[in-house]
Design an enzyme around this catalytic site. Structure first.
Site, PDB file in Angstrom:
ATOM      1  N   GLU A 178       0.238  20.174  38.528  1.00  0.00           N
ATOM      2  CA  GLU A 178      -0.468  19.120  39.278  1.00  0.00           C
ATOM      3  C   GLU A 178       0.481  18.069  39.843  1.00  0.00           C
ATOM      4  OE1 GLU A 178      -3.640  17.651  36.717  1.00  0.00           O
ATOM      5  OE2 GLU A 178      -4.936  19.263  37.393  1.00  0.00           O
ATOM      6  N   GLU A 377      -6.918  26.277  36.528  1.00  0.00           N
ATOM      7  CA  GLU A 377      -7.696  25.329  35.726  1.00  0.00           C
ATOM      8  C   GLU A 377      -9.027  25.081  36.406  1.00  0.00           C
ATOM      9  OE1 GLU A 377      -5.985  21.581  34.444  1.00  0.00           O
ATOM     10  OE2 GLU A 377      -4.000  22.509  34.267  1.00  0.00           O
TER      11      GLU A 377
END
Ligand code: BG6
Length: 480
Positions: A178, A377
């Site tokens: 991320e 995710e």
């Protein structure tokens, strides 16, 4: 089988990160990571980042769910669900306890050898993130984290060691988890976890530091991609983007333009990873604002030669923003801009629930970058209750995942998006990154531990465990 359907070898699995489940934070020479100096927060309360480990404070990563000692039991449960892959990270500070050593820690390397062998025993493909919010703490105290160009060398040395060691055990890699989260440079937690930048409150140069640190990370990532392909040409090395599509609060042109600018400020990371260069909109922004002081011609060459093989993404929610006249140059994508979206439900932690936003995101990424995607995710953090008979009924989690898997399959079948795999987050309950809680649970497998660190650590299968097992068995056709 149509090319517009999930392939037979679709990578169904689950995702975790070392610091959120391994525990054993000092075992076998492991060094401290940034996660090890973060206390537990609460729903709506931030975690504290302390100056080293302070006596008397509770640090959830230190024991986490003790996966380090229980991984065989846990992987057996994943195999029972039918996992084809398992996404985790290597804790950088197990391999290089301080981060700047020449020689790696053999005990750390051996742990991941054993872990990957255990996965392979069941035909589970490891999917490995090199840096998931767990930079060695020493690299922060001595070098100031990723503000320092030297970190490029430390990271690529670490990458080279693990690429060589696991050359025949791991095929799928990702560089930085991320990486785009730090777009919100006003958030100390995100700056520390992403880039090891510990700042003072309202630090004036926070934005510049963020752009500089991110640039070094992107160069390090490109070098790692290049290096990895030389070590094993079959490696598939991806980036990892938190995909939170940003909607305008209204059809007012200023809101629409604000949302577009917020998307540009957040997703240029993916341009650099996937296309090998900064987009023109960000170059124009940098030309006007002194924000990225050190970028060389050699860096640009490295970026162009180290583009990723696929885009890994997390998707949890969408975000909605409204124009703010106080921000004419569109500097940040922080909470100041975010407004409530009354058209979507929210989780118990206030995260919007928006499955169509997931399909939109997959389309957006596929259209911009023309690379395969891997959903590494997705999931719902929720409170679970253990019934008197020991069962755990979690229909809310099943509903969330069902709607999102359906949206993903629509993106594949109806929109022609190529998706390699799907690994829902926190397939076993673990420490929440944002709040440090255990009670924010994502798992198919319950872990008996509370927010103060008490519990037997016993594993219990939730209803969603059996549901997901069927989803995998049917390759996504049996969702109900
Ligand atoms: C992502 C991270 O941001 O979301 C994970 O990659 C994190 O590390 C997950 O755990 C969910 O966030 P949280 O704050 O609910 O744990």
């Amino acid at each position: 089988m149509s090319k517009y359907s999930l392939p037979k070898n679709f990578l169904w699995g689950g995702a975790v990160a070392a610091n959120q489940l391994e525990g054993a934070y000092k075992e076998e020479n492991k060094g401290l990571s940034v996660a090890d100096i973060m206390t537990a927060g609460a729903n709506g309360k931030n975690r504290e980042i302390t100056d080293g480990v302070v006596d008397g404070k509770y640090y959830p990563s230190h024991e986490a769910i003790d996966f380090y000692h229980r991984y065989k039991e846990d992987i057996k449960l994943f195999a029972e669900m039918g996992f084809k892959c398992f996404r985790t990270s290597i804790a950088w500070s197990r391999i290089f306890p301080k981060g700047d050593e020449d020689q790696p820690n053999e005990a750390g390397l051996k742990f991941y050898d054993d872990l990957f062998d255990e996965c392979r025993k069941y035909g589970i493909e490891p999917v490995i993130t090199l840096s998931h919010f767990e930079i060695p703490y020493h690299l922060i105290t001595k070098y100031g984290g990723w503000r320092n160009r030297k970190l490029i060398d430390f990271f690529t040395h670490y990458a080279e060691i693990v690429f060589k060691r696991y050359r025949d055990k791991v095929t799928y890699w990702m560089t930085f988890n991320e990486i785009d989260n730090q777009t919100d440079y006003t958030n100390q937690f995100l700056m520390a976890t992403n880039s090891g930048l510990i700042l003072k409150d309202n630090q004036a140069d926070a934005e510049a530091l963020m752009y500089q640190a991110a640039h070094y990370e992107l160069v390090a990532s490109a070098l790692a991609v290049h290096l990895g392909h030389r070590i094993n040409p079959n490696f598939k090395i991806g980036c990892m983007i938190n995909m939170t599509p940003i909607y305008p609060a209204s059809s007012k042109p200023v809101d629409i333009f604000q949302a577009e600018k917020a998307m540009q400020r957040r997703y240029w990371f993916a341009d650099v990873h996937a296309l090998g260069k900064y987009p023109r909109n960000m170059e124009a922004f940098f030309a006007k604002n002194e924000l990225r002081r050190d970028i060389t011609a050699e860096d640009r060459l490295i970026l162009s030669e180290g583009t990723v093989d696929y885009i890994g993404l997390s998707y949890y929610n969408s975000m909605t923003v409204a124009y703010k006249k106080e921000n004419p140059d569109f500097h940040f994508v922080g909470p100041e801009l975010v407004v409530d979206n009354p058209n979507v439900e929210k989780s118990s932690w206030g995260w919007p629930i928006d499955p169509l936003g997931f399909r939109y995101s997959l389309n957006w990424l596929a259209d911009h970058y023309h690379k395969p995607l891997m959903v590494v995710e997705n999931g719902l953090g929720a409170y679970d209750k253990v019934e008197n008979n020991g069962e755990i009924h979690d229909p809310y989690r099943i509903d969330y995942l069902k709607a999102h898997i359906r949206a993903m399959i629509d993106a594949v079948e109806e929109d022609g998006v190529e998706v390699l795999g799907y690994t829902p987050w926190g397939c076993i309950d673990l420490v929440s990154a944002g709040t440090g809680q255990m009670s924010k649970r994502y798992g198919f497998i319950y872990v008996d531990k509370d927010d103060q660190g008490h519990g037997s650590l016993k594993r219990i299968k939730k209803d969603s465990f059996f549901w997901y097992q069927k989803v995998i068995q049917s390759n996504g056709t049996a969702l109900d």
